[in-house]
Design an enzyme around this catalytic site. Sequence first.
Site, PDB file in Angstrom:
ATOM      1  N   PRO A  89      -1.184  -1.890  -4.784  1.00  0.00           N
ATOM      2  CA  PRO A  89      -0.106  -2.122  -3.637  1.00  0.00           C
ATOM      3  C   PRO A  89       1.346  -2.075  -4.503  1.00  0.00           C
ATOM      4  CG  PRO A  89      -1.532  -3.954  -3.927  1.00  0.00           C
ATOM      5  CD  PRO A  89      -2.161  -2.947  -4.442  1.00  0.00           C
ATOM      6  N   GLU A 116      -9.133  -9.798  -7.023  1.00  0.00           N
ATOM      7  CA  GLU A 116      -7.778 -10.094  -6.816  1.00  0.00           C
ATOM      8  C   GLU A 116      -7.104  -8.883  -7.736  1.00  0.00           C
ATOM      9  OE1 GLU A 116      -6.107 -12.425  -5.282  1.00  0.00           O
ATOM     10  OE2 GLU A 116      -7.991 -12.667  -4.072  1.00  0.00           O
ATOM     11  N   ARG A 154      -6.201  19.394   0.964  1.00  0.00           N
ATOM     12  CA  ARG A 154      -5.661  20.445   1.617  1.00  0.00           C
ATOM     13  C   ARG A 154      -4.304  21.161   1.029  1.00  0.00           C
ATOM     14  NH1 ARG A 154      -5.726  19.223   6.705  1.00  0.00           N
ATOM     15  NH2 ARG A 154      -3.686  19.976   7.231  1.00  0.00           N
ATOM     16  N   ASP A 169       1.936  21.136   8.348  1.00  0.00           N
ATOM     17  CA  ASP A 169       1.746  19.581   8.515  1.00  0.00           C
ATOM     18  C   ASP A 169       2.929  18.808   8.529  1.00  0.00           C
ATOM     19  OD1 ASP A 169      -0.967  19.999   8.949  1.00  0.00           O
ATOM     20  OD2 ASP A 169      -1.354  19.414   6.666  1.00  0.00           O
TER      21      ASP A 169
END
Length: 232
Positions: A89, A116, A154, A169
């Site tokens: 993150p 963690e 894709r 898209d």
Amino acid sequence: MRFDVLTLFPGLFEGFLQQSLLKKAIDAELINIQLWNFRDWTKDKHQSVDDTPYGGGPGMLIRCEPVFDCVEAVQAESQQPGKLIMLTPQGRKLDQNLAEELSTEQRLLLLCGRYEGFDDRISQGLKPMEVSIGDFICNGGEVPAMLIIESIMRLIPGVLGDEASAKEDSFSSTGLLEHPQFTRPREFRGMEVPEILLSGNHQAIAKWREEQSLERTRQRRNDLLSGEDLHE
């Protein structure tokens, strides 16, 4: 294109690899996906990969040794070294521009964390590109790795039946959200297909789609628009 997925839970990918376009792309040898388990590079009988953090704190961290050994062995397994991606993150947020950038690589190694997270020396020593799928926390890097594979596949020539699909898209080419689309029946529960789409006038249809794409972006993702776009 080759993806090497380094994880503690390779079994999570079994169903994923057997579905839809991804399976067809693998069968057609457009994509090669290899799964690797960090535990195969442990040296104790319990195959332990984690330990408590120095300084205290909740949870467990993935240790350096099995990750370094796994990455180095997987890199050496092929003559084509791969670009190492750590799913975290704290990384650069995945978007269409990044997917297009990564799609130019011949090989990606996707490093999936758990618990963690990783001992920070893994990032310091291996120097991966750190990538996040958004400002939220997952149980591990496996689902983010699947999203990266799906977003990149894709863009690989031959994977989609119609190459124009990827170009139209949301976020592709124009950076705007995709225009609304419709199929049969022409009328459903009082909701009708816009007449312009039935006209056969391709130039008018293209203009309508551009306008709808811009308006939808204004309404739903105004942050994607520049000042110039806002005044068109």
